[in-house]
Motif scaffolding. Structure first.
Motif, PDB file in Angstrom:
ATOM      1  N   GLY B 178      -7.243   0.903 -12.143  1.00 11.06           N
ATOM      2  CA  GLY B 178      -8.325  -0.424 -11.781  1.00 11.06           C
ATOM      3  C   GLY B 178      -9.012  -0.351 -10.550  1.00 11.06           C
ATOM      4  N   GLY B 179      -9.723  -1.241 -10.176  1.00  7.30           N
ATOM      5  CA  GLY B 179     -10.585  -1.213  -8.971  1.00  7.30           C
ATOM      6  C   GLY B 179     -10.105  -2.189  -8.082  1.00  7.30           C
ATOM      7  N   ILE B 180     -10.961  -2.661  -7.173  1.00  5.03           N
ATOM      8  CA  ILE B 180     -10.674  -3.467  -5.834  1.00  5.03           C
ATOM      9  C   ILE B 180      -9.743  -4.599  -6.412  1.00  5.03           C
ATOM     10  N   SER B 181     -10.292  -5.333  -7.236  1.00  5.46           N
ATOM     11  CA  SER B 181      -9.633  -6.540  -7.786  1.00  5.46           C
ATOM     12  C   SER B 181      -8.287  -6.500  -8.351  1.00  5.46           C
ATOM     13  N   GLU B 182      -8.033  -5.499  -9.071  1.00  4.28           N
ATOM     14  CA  GLU B 182      -6.608  -5.069  -9.521  1.00  4.28           C
ATOM     15  C   GLU B 182      -5.833  -4.861  -8.339  1.00  4.28           C
ATOM     16  N   GLY B 183      -6.137  -3.898  -7.358  1.00  3.00           N
ATOM     17  CA  GLY B 183      -5.550  -3.643  -6.176  1.00  3.00           C
ATOM     18  C   GLY B 183      -4.844  -4.985  -5.595  1.00  3.00           C
ATOM     19  N   GLN B 184      -5.953  -5.980  -5.316  1.00  6.13           N
ATOM     20  CA  GLN B 184      -5.726  -7.188  -4.806  1.00  6.13           C
ATOM     21  C   GLN B 184      -4.928  -7.908  -5.298  1.00  6.13           C
ATOM     22  N   ALA B 185      -4.782  -7.982  -6.640  1.00  6.47           N
ATOM     23  CA  ALA B 185      -3.604  -8.667  -7.503  1.00  6.47           C
ATOM     24  C   ALA B 185      -2.625  -8.165  -7.091  1.00  6.47           C
ATOM     25  N   LEU B 186      -2.288  -6.986  -7.037  1.00  3.35           N
ATOM     26  CA  LEU B 186      -0.710  -6.459  -6.734  1.00  3.35           C
ATOM     27  C   LEU B 186      -0.557  -6.930  -5.273  1.00  3.35           C
ATOM     28  N   VAL B 187      -1.404  -6.822  -4.564  1.00  5.54           N
ATOM     29  CA  VAL B 187      -0.645  -7.210  -3.150  1.00  5.54           C
ATOM     30  C   VAL B 187      -0.369  -8.613  -3.036  1.00  5.54           C
ATOM     31  N   LYS B 188      -1.126  -9.478  -3.828  1.00  6.37           N
ATOM     32  CA  LYS B 188      -0.882 -10.900  -4.026  1.00  6.37           C
ATOM     33  C   LYS B 188       0.412 -11.421  -4.643  1.00  6.37           C
ATOM     34  N   HIS B 189       0.907 -10.445  -5.646  1.00  2.00           N
ATOM     35  CA  HIS B 189       2.203 -10.963  -6.299  1.00  2.00           C
ATOM     36  C   HIS B 189       3.235 -11.040  -5.710  1.00  2.00           C
ATOM     37  N   PRO B 190       3.927 -12.489  -5.803  1.00  3.16           N
ATOM     38  CA  PRO B 190       4.961 -12.855  -4.979  1.00  3.16           C
ATOM     39  C   PRO B 190       6.125 -11.802  -4.837  1.00  3.16           C
ATOM     40  N   LEU B 191       6.333 -11.214  -5.915  1.00 10.72           N
ATOM     41  CA  LEU B 191       7.631 -10.154  -5.875  1.00 10.72           C
ATOM     42  C   LEU B 191       7.141  -8.915  -5.170  1.00 10.72           C
ATOM     43  N   ALA B 192       5.901  -8.654  -4.760  1.00  9.04           N
ATOM     44  CA  ALA B 192       5.711  -7.662  -3.940  1.00  9.04           C
ATOM     45  C   ALA B 192       6.412  -7.603  -2.532  1.00  9.04           C
ATOM     46  N   LYS B 193       6.871  -6.591  -2.174  1.00 16.77           N
ATOM     47  CA  LYS B 193       7.802  -6.890  -0.893  1.00 16.77           C
ATOM     48  C   LYS B 193       7.149  -5.925   0.315  1.00 16.77           C
ATOM     49  N   ALA B 194       6.267  -5.195   0.185  1.00 20.04           N
ATOM     50  CA  ALA B 194       5.814  -4.052   1.109  1.00 20.04           C
ATOM     51  C   ALA B 194       4.639  -3.568   0.500  1.00 20.04           C
ATOM     52  N   LEU B 195       3.747  -3.038   1.261  1.00 18.45           N
ATOM     53  CA  LEU B 195       2.501  -2.449   0.904  1.00 18.45           C
ATOM     54  C   LEU B 195       2.208  -1.085   1.704  1.00 18.45           C
ATOM     55  N   ALA B 196       1.646   0.040   1.033  1.00 15.22           N
ATOM     56  CA  ALA B 196       1.582   1.371   1.619  1.00 15.22           C
ATOM     57  C   ALA B 196       0.056   1.849   1.151  1.00 15.22           C
ATOM     58  N   PHE B 197      -0.566   2.114   2.219  1.00 15.09           N
ATOM     59  CA  PHE B 197      -1.964   2.448   1.772  1.00 15.09           C
ATOM     60  C   PHE B 197      -2.508   3.614   2.707  1.00 15.09           C
ATOM     61  N   THR B 198      -3.296   4.584   2.305  1.00 15.71           N
ATOM     62  CA  THR B 198      -3.939   5.586   3.034  1.00 15.71           C
ATOM     63  C   THR B 198      -5.587   5.518   2.722  1.00 15.71           C
ATOM     64  N   GLY B 199      -6.225   5.491   3.794  1.00 15.54           N
ATOM     65  CA  GLY B 199      -7.418   5.499   3.517  1.00 15.54           C
ATOM     66  C   GLY B 199      -8.570   4.941   4.495  1.00 15.54           C
ATOM     67  N   SER B 200      -9.556   4.523   4.289  1.00 11.85           N
ATOM     68  CA  SER B 200     -10.676   3.828   5.233  1.00 11.85           C
ATOM     69  C   SER B 200     -10.020   2.471   5.836  1.00 11.85           C
ATOM     70  N   HIS B 201     -10.907   2.728   7.279  1.00 10.83           N
ATOM     71  CA  HIS B 201     -10.564   1.219   7.823  1.00 10.83           C
ATOM     72  C   HIS B 201     -10.577  -0.145   7.261  1.00 10.83           C
ATOM     73  N   THR B 202     -11.893  -0.058   6.415  1.00  8.37           N
ATOM     74  CA  THR B 202     -12.340  -1.168   5.613  1.00  8.37           C
ATOM     75  C   THR B 202     -11.579  -1.647   4.626  1.00  8.37           C
ATOM     76  N   GLY B 203     -10.951  -0.348   3.936  1.00  4.70           N
ATOM     77  CA  GLY B 203     -10.070  -0.803   2.733  1.00  4.70           C
ATOM     78  C   GLY B 203      -8.473  -1.172   3.203  1.00  4.70           C
ATOM     79  N   GLY B 204      -8.003  -0.797   4.388  1.00 10.04           N
ATOM     80  CA  GLY B 204      -6.823  -0.886   4.930  1.00 10.04           C
ATOM     81  C   GLY B 204      -6.925  -2.142   5.636  1.00 10.04           C
ATOM     82  N   LYS B 205      -7.765  -2.600   6.491  1.00 12.71           N
ATOM     83  CA  LYS B 205      -7.727  -3.851   7.090  1.00 12.71           C
ATOM     84  C   LYS B 205      -7.950  -5.054   5.857  1.00 12.71           C
ATOM     85  N   ALA B 206      -8.722  -4.888   4.999  1.00 10.92           N
ATOM     86  CA  ALA B 206      -8.770  -5.949   4.037  1.00 10.92           C
ATOM     87  C   ALA B 206      -7.528  -6.249   3.450  1.00 10.92           C
ATOM     88  N   LEU B 207      -6.734  -5.229   3.198  1.00  7.83           N
ATOM     89  CA  LEU B 207      -5.330  -5.226   2.710  1.00  7.83           C
ATOM     90  C   LEU B 207      -4.487  -5.727   3.381  1.00  7.83           C
TER      91      LEU B 207
END
Lengths: 481, 481
Positions: B178-207
């Motif tokens: 999926g795209g950005i909104s699918e990614g955001q939905a994953l981060v927002k889910h209450p059962l998610a307990k951590a997040l790892a990302f490698t990429g741009s500053h814009t993307g990383g900072k938004a997450l």
């Protein structure tokens, strides 16, 4: 001094202090421990006066504070805490040679520490946050708690005496007084590299948000307390009803209920609820109401209770009696587990000697409760040995909700040692990966750095070939001394 | 499956998987390493097709990916990574006895991982983030990078084969497209307990912001790249002008400049600038322009350069030639240190084979530069041995700005080992206290928990009295095996 001057001086002090041998830093802390001891007769009456806590408690708290200083002094004099890890060069490796890579923990930089009202010594000016930051190699800008200005000032003097005695830059520690806006300005300063706080959820969360909104976000270690549930199993209660009631009430009312690890929630099986409630009520009769830390805290306590008193799910076993507004009178309310599960408000912390007794029906309900529970500093399980054998899944669920899981005793009385974990999943803290009590607290104020092919004589002692500090290091995958 | 189903299944898998012995988890990862190797002939062409990277590089990257899986398999089979710390009970201590307290690291829970476009294998589906999370005991919900869907799908299949082979729950790993909104939905889910990302500053900072705005904020490990400055000292350049120019251009143009550790900034003393610039220009002639990862990345590269071309402080030694828009042509601009210090835009990362050569006048300017520098993954110092003797303060300043400090070689080519640190002060990452490469990466996905007076047979093996795993543990302040 204005803020820029304070932080610039702290930053210059940092660049000097961080590279001092652990032995020298440790001697500075040992000097501080001595000076605090020498000033006991002056510090204790000030803290008693400003906290309403009894002399015995404050004397004990000073002992604990000094013990903490010595713990960190020993830790950094020994030196292995830096996780020195060495992968030596492999010049003949194919297809590519390996460079020499050496990693250890380096201090973050100037740290802003906020003192706590409920521990005018052990979590304040020379408390665990300040001392673990100084031990890690970070200068501290300390925001004094307005509830005990004289105590804070006196202890700050002791720290400056110790700095002077050790011949270190005075900007290693700065004592700042003021209110919310002064505190916020400290957190916003670009040279602040981390933030430690002990206090309310509202205060901690606001600082957390502020720190994350900075141009450079910084780590926030906010310990915001919790309700520290106790789970009682039937056989255990049958056997030890009165002793457990006594232990519970003792823990609940210790320090007028003003501990982060105060047990504000207790889960009791239906068949034993009446007997246990009776035993608690009897214990309550022996508890004299005592003054809280300051009138604001007492007011907040009674306001929170008043809010709960409008809830019809609660049956009040004992209503608090706000006859002297400063005193924190005990209170207990009972609720059915099915009702408790329906609203998160029933697990919100009420800071003071109030507990909610939740009556559960069966093990399925216990599991529901465990899943529903917010993050806690501690959870306690009171069960007979045999009762635990079938509870592996339940215990597994509890582990997900706390930083410390107890099977005996009470959650108050946090041991200061190597294995202590004081910090748990949100909302009990903003960083469950850290502890604010015990030796590991030092790691909050450090970050790893790796040196690649650095000439041996430029390396920090912890990473030099001949291991001049004699510390534990992981060399090529093996722990060695 | 909808998101709730995905996360609920991951959570149940977690509660089972986290308590498995490290040996079993390690065998699962070893099985995965074998399956990836067996599928090399299918994986490599897909990744070559979807990344425009050459066959040799992708084969090497798969080797590195498999090596990483084996590193973590060995780490958890050995088991000492959990920092087991035991303070045994002291029942006769006065004034108060000490309880038995045992602490170790426990996994956080389901982890959301975002793949990187520039490493379709080593930082993607079965890359370092996924594998270190699985090694720690956390299920992974993996958000595939849209730039290489076929590769990602194929590697996800390999992971599921390995899960099946090991008899583990399939929800241990979920592949989400999926795209950005699918990614955001994953981060927002209450059962998610951590997040790892490698990429741009814009993307990383938004997450990062999104994760902090959750009701329960969660740790974010975003590696957002940096410009990885190289500092050249006069004597070193005089002696090795051509060799250093060759090394620099090789590192700058490796993988068409699409590395997080790509050196986009080089500081050169005035007297040597002309000769060094000439040598770089000569090296550029030997570099064939090659396609970038995808057209969007090439477009961003040329747009960034165009923006810089309007700045009159820059003198362009080589202007990029966007003749084939997908190809990343090399570019070099020169600037005086005094101008560079005036505007933070000159240290913003341009993702691709562009470098800024900053000409400095003296050591005072070097110190100014070091203070002005943003946080970096790496900093490299090229100096003769004797030139470093008076630079302790400068090196001290550089340490504050990076996660890895090199004194030889180039920053590209990140060794996967115990001592590696890949992560530095903000903005290079959102958490300088962690590494995304090497053994310590596993610690990102764990938190400490302490057990107080837990019956021995209920304790995790790592903490039992008889040390059945034979791991390193700190017992009563001493490291023991």
């Amino acid at each position: 001094m204005n803020l820029d001057q304070i932080f610039n001086a702290a930053q210059e002090a940092f660049l000097f202090y961080k590279n001092l041998p652990g032995k020298e830093k440790g001697e500075f802390l040992e000097g501080l421990a001595e000076i605090l001891e020498e000033n006991r007769a002056e510090i204790v009456p000030l803290a008693v006066e400003e906290s309403n806590l009894p002399d015995g408690r404050i004397n004990g708290e000073l002992g604990r504070t000094i013990g903490q200083v010595r713990l960190f002094a020993n830790l950094i004099k020994e030196g292995s805490w830096v996780e020195a890890t060495i992968d030596p060069a492999l010049p003949n490796r194919t297809p590519l040679p390996r460079a020499d890579i050496r990693r250890f923990l380096t201090p973050l930089g100037p740290v802003v520490v906020f003192g706590a009202s409920n521990f005018p010594l052990a979590f304040s000016t020379a408390g665990g946050d300040t001392i673990s930051a100084l031990a890690a190699g970070c200068p501290v800008i300390y925001k004094a708690h307005p509830a005990h200005p004289k105590t804070s000032h006196k202890v700050a003097d002791c720290i400056h005496q110790a700095i002077l005695k050790a011949g270190l830059p005075s900007a290693l520690f700065t004592h700042v007084e003021g209110g919310i806006s002064e505190g916020q300005a400290l957190v916003k300063h670009p040279l602040a590299k981390a933030l430690a706080f002990t206090g309310s959820h509202t205060g901690g969360k606001a600082l957390f948000d502020l720190a994350n909104q900075r141009e450079e976000p910084i780590p926030v270690y906010a310990e915001m307390g919790s309700v520290n549930p106790i789970f009682c199993f039937p056989e255990k209660l049958k056997k030890e009803n009165d002793a457990l009631a006594k232990a519970f009430v003792g823990s609940l009312t210790l320090g007028v209920g003003q501990f982060c690890t105060n047990p504000g929630l207790i889960f009791v099986p239906k068949a034993q609820a009446a007997a246990f409630e009776k035993a608690i009520s009897d214990e309550f009769n022996d508890i004299a109401s005592a003054p809280m830390l300051h009138p604001g805290i007492a007011e907040a306590y009674y306001n929170s209770l008043q809010l709960l008193q409008s809830r019809e799910e609660l049956r009040w076993v004992k209503v608090a009696d706000p006859q002297h507004l400063i005193n924190g009178s005990t209170a207990l309310a009972e609720i059915k587990a099915s009702d408790w599960l329906n609203d998160h408000i029933f697990q919100k912390e009420v800071f003071g000697a109030f507990a909610m007794m939740v009556v559960y029906q069966n093990e399925e309900e216990l599991q529901e409760i465990a899943k529903h529970l917010h993050g806690q500093l501690t959870i306690t399980v009171w069960a007979e040995h045999e009762e635990l054998q079938n509870q592996l899944y339940f215990i597994n669920l509890l582990e997900e909700k706390c930083g410390r899981l107890l099977f005996k005793g009470v959650p108050t009385g946090v041991e200061v040692g190597n294995a202590m974990q004081h910090g748990g999943p949100y909302p009990s803290t903003t960083d469950a990966r850290s502890t604010s009590v015990g030796a590991y607290a030092i790691k909050r104020f450090a970050r790893p750095i790796a040196f690649q092919d650095m000439p041996d004589e430029l390396l920090p002692d912890a990473l030099r070939n001949d291991n001049p500090l004699g510390i534990w290091r992981m060399v090529d995958g093996e722990w060695k001394k």
